[in-house]
Design a protein around this motif. Sequence first.
Motif, PDB file in Angstrom:
ATOM      1  N   UNK A 193       0.937  -1.341   0.697  1.00 17.30           N
ATOM      2  CA  UNK A 193      -0.183  -0.255  -0.156  1.00 17.30           C
ATOM      3  C   UNK A 193       0.993   1.526  -0.207  1.00 17.30           C
ATOM      4  N   UNK A 194       0.786   2.249  -0.874  1.00 19.13           N
ATOM      5  CA  UNK A 194       1.488   2.999  -1.458  1.00 19.13           C
ATOM      6  C   UNK A 194       2.740   3.364  -0.996  1.00 19.13           C
ATOM      7  N   UNK A 195       3.110   1.583  -1.310  1.00 17.10           N
ATOM      8  CA  UNK A 195       4.437   1.823  -1.887  1.00 17.10           C
ATOM      9  C   UNK A 195       5.750   2.849  -2.618  1.00 17.10           C
ATOM     10  N   UNK A 196       4.136   3.630  -4.201  1.00 14.00           N
ATOM     11  CA  UNK A 196       4.867   3.904  -5.534  1.00 14.00           C
ATOM     12  C   UNK A 196       5.291   5.763  -4.492  1.00 14.00           C
ATOM     13  N   UNK A 197       4.147   6.011  -3.051  1.00 19.65           N
ATOM     14  CA  UNK A 197       4.445   7.361  -2.230  1.00 19.65           C
ATOM     15  C   UNK A 197       6.135   6.930  -1.537  1.00 19.65           C
ATOM     16  N   UNK A 228      -4.489  -1.538  -6.676  1.00 15.02           N
ATOM     17  CA  UNK A 228      -4.572  -1.117  -8.118  1.00 15.02           C
ATOM     18  C   UNK A 228      -3.581  -0.507  -8.545  1.00 15.02           C
ATOM     19  N   UNK A 229      -3.095   0.466  -9.419  1.00 15.24           N
ATOM     20  CA  UNK A 229      -2.278   1.701  -9.066  1.00 15.24           C
ATOM     21  C   UNK A 229      -3.143   2.390  -9.880  1.00 15.24           C
ATOM     22  N   UNK A 268       1.652   2.346  -6.178  1.00 19.57           N
ATOM     23  CA  UNK A 268      -0.382   1.199  -5.215  1.00 19.57           C
ATOM     24  C   UNK A 268      -0.870   1.685  -4.656  1.00 19.57           C
ATOM     25  N   UNK A 269      -2.184   1.237  -4.823  1.00 22.91           N
ATOM     26  CA  UNK A 269      -3.137   0.916  -3.500  1.00 22.91           C
ATOM     27  C   UNK A 269      -2.843  -0.193  -3.324  1.00 22.91           C
TER      28      UNK A 269
END
Length: 280
Positions: A193-197, A228-229, A268-269
């Motif tokens: 969860x929120x890895x991209x952040x 989701x992305x 990603x979420x």
Amino acid sequence: MIHDTILAALRCPKCGEAVSFDGRSLFCAGARRHCYDAAASGYVNLAPEHRAGGDSREAVRARTAFLGRGYYAPVAEAIEALAGEYARPGAQRERPLLCDAGCGEGYYTGRLAKYGPVCGFDLSRAAVEAGAKAARREGLDAFYAVAGLYSLPLRDGSVDFMLNHFAPCAEAEFCRVLQPGGVLVVGAAGEDHLLGLKRAIYDTPVRNEVRADLPAGMALIERRTVRENIRIEGQADIAALFAMTPYYYRTSEADRAKLAALDTLETEIEVDLTVYRRDA
Ligand SMILES: C[S@@+](CC[C@H](N)C(=O)[O-])C[C@H]1O[C@@H](n2cnc3c(N)ncnc32)[C@H](O)[C@@H]1O
Ligand SMILES: [Zn+2]
């Protein structure tokens, strides 16, 4: 007005007696006739001992702005689907009573109202005020109160379906207020969860530890994961998302600056929705 099913489930937070509503205040049936006035927006403070607590007005504003942009719509749809499948009325009720414990400003609570009257509890005054205003605007059977999750103003066995999404899990209290056979859905961050952040901020982003606790007195039914992305457009939305996360409070100025320089962010979420049933 407060829906009869909700009124019948509420109890006085001070003495535990039943309550009635005269259009302005809740009164308990106990000898002391404890009284809780409804605010202009319609919410009631049922945790008068807490002078402050829960999310701040700024945090609520940021979350409302971000959620209103629809980035978490797939999570809301999955929660709605679970309510549709699992919310069943207990004895002596025509429609199920739903409860959102740690409801924030009601982004998910309002969606639960499709399946039956719903009550949302949160310690943040700003959050429940926003929820109550939205419920009034949309004509929903939703009642909001300031209340702590570890002592809910609800009678034993009064709730048929409970949501606890990204908020502390007061499992013993949830077990008390659920009817036998009632369902609890716990929403929590999945591994990515929120890895991209996190990638955008930290040199070595760490995956989340997944919550795998089994509340006592409940059986695990299933777990659904929403993955989701998403692509977040604009610095305002990126900043609003960041303000909703725990990282907001523990990130250095230098790392914050990296995020502040972005106009778009892909992340990603991943949200785990775990379903438990209270033992009969
Ligand atoms: C991350 S927010 C989630 C809100 C909402 N469930 C959502 O997903 O949009 C966590 C919420 O839990 C509330 N909260 C934290 N501790 C609490 C407690 N002990 N009792 C009641 N609410 C609490 C906060 O005020 C905040 O609104
Ligand atoms: Zn009382």
